[in-house]
Write a protein that holds these residues in place. Structure first.
Motif, short mmCIF file in Angstrom:
data_model
loop_
_atom_site.label_atom_id
_atom_site.label_comp_id
_atom_site.label_asym_id
_atom_site.label_seq_id
_atom_site.Cartn_x
_atom_site.Cartn_y
_atom_site.Cartn_z
N LEU A 133 6.99 -14.38 7.85
CA LEU A 133 6.92 -12.95 7.54
C LEU A 133 5.47 -12.55 7.31
CD1 LEU A 133 8.17 -10.21 6.76
CD2 LEU A 133 8.43 -11.11 4.42
N LEU A 134 5.01 -11.51 7.99
CA LEU A 134 3.66 -10.96 7.81
C LEU A 134 3.80 -9.58 7.19
CD1 LEU A 134 0.58 -10.86 8.28
CD2 LEU A 134 1.06 -9.99 10.58
N ILE A 135 3.27 -9.42 5.97
CA ILE A 135 3.28 -8.11 5.29
C ILE A 135 1.88 -7.53 5.46
CG2 ILE A 135 3.78 -6.89 3.15
CD1 ILE A 135 5.40 -9.30 2.24
N GLU A 136 1.73 -6.63 6.41
CA GLU A 136 0.42 -6.13 6.83
C GLU A 136 0.59 -4.75 7.44
OE1 GLU A 136 -2.99 -5.22 7.56
OE2 GLU A 136 -3.11 -7.39 7.19
N ASP A 137 -0.19 -3.77 6.96
CA ASP A 137 -0.03 -2.40 7.45
C ASP A 137 -0.95 -2.06 8.61
OD1 ASP A 137 -2.21 -2.51 5.59
OD2 ASP A 137 -2.20 -0.33 5.54
N GLU A 138 -1.93 -2.89 8.91
CA GLU A 138 -2.82 -2.62 10.04
C GLU A 138 -2.18 -3.16 11.32
OE1 GLU A 138 -7.01 -3.24 9.80
OE2 GLU A 138 -6.97 -3.29 7.60
N GLU A 139 -1.78 -2.25 12.21
CA GLU A 139 -1.03 -2.63 13.40
C GLU A 139 -1.82 -3.57 14.31
OE1 GLU A 139 0.44 0.78 15.40
OE2 GLU A 139 1.67 1.46 13.71
N ARG A 140 -3.13 -3.35 14.40
CA ARG A 140 -3.94 -4.19 15.29
C ARG A 140 -3.94 -5.64 14.82
NH1 ARG A 140 -9.50 -5.70 15.65
NH2 ARG A 140 -9.92 -4.63 13.69
N ILE A 141 -4.09 -5.83 13.51
CA ILE A 141 -4.08 -7.20 12.98
C ILE A 141 -2.69 -7.81 13.12
CG2 ILE A 141 -4.33 -8.57 10.88
CD1 ILE A 141 -6.51 -6.65 9.99
N ALA A 142 -1.66 -7.02 12.82
CA ALA A 142 -0.29 -7.52 12.93
C ALA A 142 0.02 -7.97 14.36
CB ALA A 142 0.69 -6.45 12.47
N ALA A 143 -0.40 -7.18 15.34
CA ALA A 143 -0.15 -7.52 16.74
C ALA A 143 -0.93 -8.77 17.14
CB ALA A 143 -0.53 -6.35 17.64
N LEU A 196 -1.88 -2.66 0.68
CA LEU A 196 -0.71 -2.04 1.31
C LEU A 196 -0.60 -0.57 0.92
CD1 LEU A 196 1.70 -5.02 0.66
CD2 LEU A 196 0.68 -4.37 2.85
N PRO A 197 0.02 0.26 1.73
CA PRO A 197 0.04 1.71 1.46
C PRO A 197 0.88 2.12 0.26
CG PRO A 197 1.40 1.19 3.37
CD PRO A 197 0.65 -0.06 3.02
N ASP A 198 1.87 1.30 -0.11
CA ASP A 198 2.78 1.71 -1.19
C ASP A 198 2.70 0.83 -2.43
OD1 ASP A 198 3.83 -0.50 0.16
OD2 ASP A 198 5.88 0.02 -0.42
N ALA A 199 1.91 -0.24 -2.37
CA ALA A 199 1.88 -1.16 -3.51
C ALA A 199 0.66 -2.05 -3.42
CB ALA A 199 3.15 -2.01 -3.55
N ASP A 200 0.23 -2.53 -4.56
CA ASP A 200 -0.83 -3.53 -4.59
C ASP A 200 -0.22 -4.88 -4.22
OD1 ASP A 200 -3.77 -4.12 -5.71
OD2 ASP A 200 -2.43 -5.77 -6.28
N ALA A 251 6.10 -6.50 8.37
CA ALA A 251 6.50 -5.43 7.46
C ALA A 251 5.25 -4.64 7.12
CB ALA A 251 7.14 -6.00 6.19
N GLY A 252 5.33 -3.31 7.25
CA GLY A 252 4.15 -2.48 7.04
C GLY A 252 3.98 -1.97 5.63
N THR A 253 4.96 -2.22 4.77
CA THR A 253 4.86 -1.79 3.37
C THR A 253 5.27 -2.93 2.44
OG1 THR A 253 7.15 -0.99 3.23
CG2 THR A 253 5.48 0.56 4.04
N GLY A 254 4.88 -2.80 1.19
CA GLY A 254 5.26 -3.80 0.21
C GLY A 254 6.75 -3.84 -0.03
N ALA A 255 7.38 -2.68 -0.10
CA ALA A 255 8.82 -2.62 -0.34
C ALA A 255 9.60 -3.29 0.77
CB ALA A 255 9.26 -1.17 -0.49
N GLU A 256 9.22 -3.00 2.00
CA GLU A 256 9.89 -3.62 3.13
C GLU A 256 9.65 -5.13 3.13
OE1 GLU A 256 9.99 -3.40 8.06
OE2 GLU A 256 8.38 -2.39 6.93
#
Length: 228
Positions: A5-15, A55-59, A31-36
């Motif tokens: 599982l990769l929890i990362e909001d930057e799409e370029r890095i995730a890809a 992350l956009p929604d959580a530290d 997952a692009g958010t901490g909650a997800e």
């Protein structure tokens, strides 16, 4: 394939990570958010988590704490642009198994992932880590390079590029392979940065040591080619 599982909001890095890991037999779910990310981590479907802190929604440290409350043994590698000593110490003392700053080299991230995926494996026997090709030597541990016994000063990027060549002696390496290996995610595809740094490296270790293979990339010259 091994589920990660990769929890990362930057799409370029995730890809970038997803593509690289897939080639190594590792299936990455992002997952692009901490909650997800927490929700997915708690399903028990993953053998390791790679966690960004910004992350956009959580530290990320809060996300790590939530994961640890539910699963104390799931390996977590923090991958972040926050590289201060204070953040590193906090990450490791908060339950992360490893802490890796951005920008990063994919080969190093892969090595750390593989290490955490087999925590019960015995430690490898000590080996000579010096890379050699003829009279060219690289010591990654001390970050030193020698040509015919003479120490040569290489920048960090030049050293990383030389290391890619010495880890694949005789193999033609494309510009994309060299970008992935020596620059990791921190590059712009389509740029001429590889050609520029090959020129720098040739000037320091000898132009004849790195051959251009037209239309394909570069490779190290064999000893017979150098002696000829």
């Amino acid at each position: 394939m091994i589920p990660v599982l990769l929890i990362e909001d930057e799409e370029r890095i995730a890809a970038f990570v997803t593509k690289g890991m897939a080639a190594e037999g590792i299936a990455v779910t992002t997952a692009g958010t901490g909650a997800e990310g927490v929700g997915l981590a708690m399903t028990g479907a993953f053998e390791l988590v790679i966690l960004d802190l910004g992350l956009p929604d959580a530290d990320g440290f809060d996300v790590l704490a939530r994961i640890r409350r539910q699963n104390a043994h799931l390996p977590v590698i923090i991958l972040t642009a926050r590289s201060s000593a204070q953040d590193t110490v906090e990450g490791l003392t908060s339950g992360a198994d490893d802490y890796m700053p951005k920008p990063f080299r994919f080969a190093e991230l892969l090595a750390r992932v593989r290490l955490r995926l087999r925590p019960g494996a015995p430690a490898p026997e000590p080996t000579d880590s010096v890379l050699r090709h003829g009279d060219l030597e690289l010591d990654p541990a001390s970050h030193t390079a020698r040509v015919d016994g003479r120490t040569v000063a290489l920048s960090a990027r030049e050293f990383a590029l030389a290391e890619e060549f010495l880890r694949s002696p005789g193999q033609v390496l494309s510009r994309e392979q060299l970008l992935d290996g020596a620059w990791g995610e921190d590059f712009e595809s389509g740029s001429n940065v590889v050609d520029v740094y090959v020129r720098y490296l040739r000037a320091k270790i000898g132009a004849e040591r790195i051959l251009t293979v037209r239309g394909l990339g570069y490779r190290l010259a064999g000893e017979d080619e150098l002696s000829g």
